[in-house]
Design an enzyme around this catalytic site. Sequence first.
Site, PDB file in Angstrom:
ATOM      1  N   SER A  92      -6.750  10.149 -61.748  1.00 34.87           N
ATOM      2  CA  SER A  92      -7.129  10.809 -60.934  1.00 34.87           C
ATOM      3  C   SER A  92      -7.979  10.344 -59.721  1.00 34.87           C
ATOM      4  CB  SER A  92      -8.298  12.028 -61.625  1.00 34.87           C
ATOM      5  OG  SER A  92      -8.818  12.783 -60.403  1.00 34.87           O
ATOM      6  N   ARG A 104     -12.072  12.758 -53.219  1.00 32.95           N
ATOM      7  CA  ARG A 104     -13.372  13.217 -52.556  1.00 32.95           C
ATOM      8  C   ARG A 104     -14.214  11.965 -52.821  1.00 32.95           C
ATOM      9  NH1 ARG A 104     -14.184  18.594 -52.660  1.00 32.95           N
ATOM     10  NH2 ARG A 104     -16.332  18.834 -53.777  1.00 32.95           N
ATOM     11  N   SER A 154      -4.845  15.454 -58.864  1.00 33.41           N
ATOM     12  CA  SER A 154      -4.968  15.181 -57.473  1.00 33.41           C
ATOM     13  C   SER A 154      -3.676  15.361 -56.408  1.00 33.41           C
ATOM     14  CB  SER A 154      -5.566  13.744 -57.168  1.00 33.41           C
ATOM     15  OG  SER A 154      -6.714  13.510 -57.781  1.00 33.41           O
ATOM     16  N   TYR A 180     -17.415  22.122 -48.601  1.00 27.46           N
ATOM     17  CA  TYR A 180     -17.616  21.662 -50.198  1.00 27.46           C
ATOM     18  C   TYR A 180     -16.151  21.551 -50.896  1.00 27.46           C
ATOM     19  CZ  TYR A 180     -18.860  20.877 -54.895  1.00 27.46           C
ATOM     20  OH  TYR A 180     -18.894  20.569 -56.060  1.00 27.46           O
ATOM     21  N   GLY A 198     -16.582  22.092 -60.402  1.00 27.63           N
ATOM     22  CA  GLY A 198     -18.225  22.846 -60.046  1.00 27.63           C
ATOM     23  C   GLY A 198     -18.500  23.681 -59.150  1.00 27.63           C
ATOM     24  N   HIS A 228      -9.832  12.224 -57.965  1.00 22.59           N
ATOM     25  CA  HIS A 228     -10.975  13.348 -57.741  1.00 22.59           C
ATOM     26  C   HIS A 228     -10.656  14.026 -56.421  1.00 22.59           C
ATOM     27  CE1 HIS A 228     -15.158  14.195 -59.374  1.00 22.59           C
ATOM     28  NE2 HIS A 228     -14.998  15.017 -58.350  1.00 22.59           N
TER      29      HIS A 228
HETATM   30  C1  FNR Z   1     -13.844  18.844 -58.092  1.00 26.40           C
HETATM   31  N1  FNR Z   1     -13.817  17.920 -58.822  1.00 26.40           N
HETATM   32  C2  FNR Z   1     -14.391  17.563 -60.199  1.00 26.40           C
HETATM   33  N2  FNR Z   1     -14.267  16.731 -61.302  1.00 26.40           N
HETATM   34  C3  FNR Z   1     -15.054  16.814 -62.201  1.00 26.40           C
HETATM   35  O1  FNR Z   1     -14.936  15.954 -63.182  1.00 26.40           O
HETATM   36  N3  FNR Z   1     -16.128  17.502 -62.412  1.00 26.40           N
HETATM   37  C4  FNR Z   1     -16.590  18.526 -61.440  1.00 26.40           C
HETATM   38  O2  FNR Z   1     -17.609  19.175 -61.439  1.00 26.40           O
HETATM   39  C5  FNR Z   1     -15.425  18.530 -60.320  1.00 26.40           C
HETATM   40  N4  FNR Z   1     -16.005  19.267 -59.258  1.00 26.40           N
HETATM   41  C6  FNR Z   1     -15.058  19.533 -58.149  1.00 26.40           C
HETATM   42  C7  FNR Z   1     -15.325  20.512 -57.242  1.00 26.40           C
HETATM   43  C8  FNR Z   1     -14.292  20.736 -56.132  1.00 26.40           C
HETATM   44  C9  FNR Z   1     -14.607  21.730 -55.413  1.00 26.40           C
HETATM   45  C10 FNR Z   1     -13.009  19.853 -56.063  1.00 26.40           C
HETATM   46  C11 FNR Z   1     -12.389  20.184 -55.121  1.00 26.40           C
HETATM   47  C12 FNR Z   1     -12.929  19.161 -57.065  1.00 26.40           C
HETATM   48  C13 FNR Z   1     -12.347  16.940 -59.136  1.00 26.40           C
HETATM   49  C14 FNR Z   1     -11.215  18.018 -59.713  1.00 26.40           C
HETATM   50  O3  FNR Z   1     -11.615  17.868 -61.186  1.00 26.40           O
HETATM   51  C15 FNR Z   1      -9.875  17.315 -59.528  1.00 26.40           C
HETATM   52  O4  FNR Z   1      -9.866  16.028 -59.986  1.00 26.40           O
HETATM   53  C16 FNR Z   1      -9.283  17.526 -58.120  1.00 26.40           C
HETATM   54  O5  FNR Z   1      -9.620  18.877 -57.760  1.00 26.40           O
HETATM   55  C17 FNR Z   1      -7.866  17.196 -58.130  1.00 26.40           C
HETATM   56  O6  FNR Z   1      -7.578  17.318 -56.459  1.00 26.40           O
HETATM   57  P1  FNR Z   1      -6.919  18.691 -55.932  1.00 26.40           P
HETATM   58  O7  FNR Z   1      -5.556  18.680 -56.426  1.00 26.40           O
HETATM   59  O8  FNR Z   1      -7.779  19.831 -56.277  1.00 26.40           O
HETATM   60  O9  FNR Z   1      -6.825  18.273 -54.466  1.00 26.40           O
END
Ligand code: FNR
Length: 411
Positions: free
Chosen positions: A306, A311, A340, A37, A92, A308
């Site tokens: 971003s 993902r 990101s 996850y 999250g 995400h």
């Molecule tokens: C996320 N991200 C995310 N974004 C958001 O708007 N709401 C959320 O609940 C989540 N949950 C979430 C869970 C996990 C496990 C990850 C890795 C990411 C995206 C997050 O806000 C952000 O855009 C990314 O994590 C940026 O990428 P890097 O730098 O972590 O690779």
Amino acid sequence: SQIYRDGVYGRKPAVPVAAAALRDAAHRRLSKRALGYVAGSAGLETTATANRAAFDAWRVVPHILTDVSERDLGVDLFGRRRPTPYLLAPIGVLDLVHPEADLAVARAATDAGVPMIVSSQASTPMEDIAAAIGGGSWWFQLYWSREDALMESFVSRAEKAGAEAIVVTLDTHLLGWRPRDLDDAYLPFAFGRGIAQYTSDPVFTALVRERATRPRTTQRPTLAALSALASIARHHPGGFWTNLRSPLPRAAVETFLDVFSRPTLTWDDLEKLRQHTTLPILLKGVLHPDDAVRAVDSGVDGIVVSNHGGRQIDGAIASLEALPRVVTAVEDAIPVLFDSGIRGGADAYKALALGAHAVCLGRPYVYGLTLAGTIGVRQVLSHFIAELDLTLGLSGCTSIPDITRDTLRAV
Ligand code: FNR
């Protein structure tokens, strides 16, 4: 310099300083499902890889012989001076990696003066996170529910609990294709995790009660429903979730899956949110320069470039690749934030040099949380702050606005 002094006197940090070592140590600690996850991305994970490669495509060209003895990492953002340009990206289901989850992150963020963006999918109700943050800054990230009443309830709660801004995430109206989660048959939400904002919400619980009375949800609870119940009951001790025979947890998860997002959302809907809150509104997940222009025209207060963390769309443009065109399109009308792929302070420097006003940290702080709770997150933040401070000074800059494009060269 404190970090170097600690090293000289033999005090080893609680979490590895090197980004790869931090990641690997955390990965070893996580269960297969949690690892899938947290570390997993969409499809072949090419965008996650591209997010990193995009940083390597730029090199810093430092200036020498400027007095950099006094440096200031502060930025002005939405009417406030912030001590650093960092925020914590909304993430999250943090209880997958540490039992103190969002509360541990909240304490570390406040201690470091870094605003936390609290997720719609948090493991802890936002009011409890706000209490742990104390008087510090936090923003609320919104997944716009299919039920307007729920969206409005979330925003009202956030405003009441002291959020300083609303970040609407717009790249997750459908959940991306995530093979690691699919291989593990694991959607954390279906196991009742990361739905604490919902189960603590009066609008949501009314929807659940209504649904729980329908015949289809009164069958024997499945394993997933029992797991959901355990997770929900943990966050609401004594609440109406604690009856093991209750069909409520299953109804809660089903209701959640039904109302989580609104794939029909369009630009016109933003007005509804504007009517509902006086807080600054940011749109997260902007990659196309035309959308950035549209965001400015629609009157929002900021955007977050971003993808995400790779993902959502496999093969999407790397976030850093998208940044320069978005910055140009916005013409300084509103702040542009970035996330990101940031894995060190020097990465943050590059994003700032390409025009980001502030940057959000994602997975690295989750790794700190995994390894050492509050202390782990706090140390990760210290490392990011220290490396940015050093990169700033070594490039001949003394402040964040000093970081300009002329200190970067495309490889
Ligand atoms: C996320 N991200 C995310 N974004 C958001 O708007 N709401 C959320 O609940 C989540 N949950 C979430 C869970 C996990 C496990 C990850 C890795 C990411 C995206 C997050 O806000 C952000 O855009 C990314 O994590 C940026 O990428 P890097 O730098 O972590 O690779």
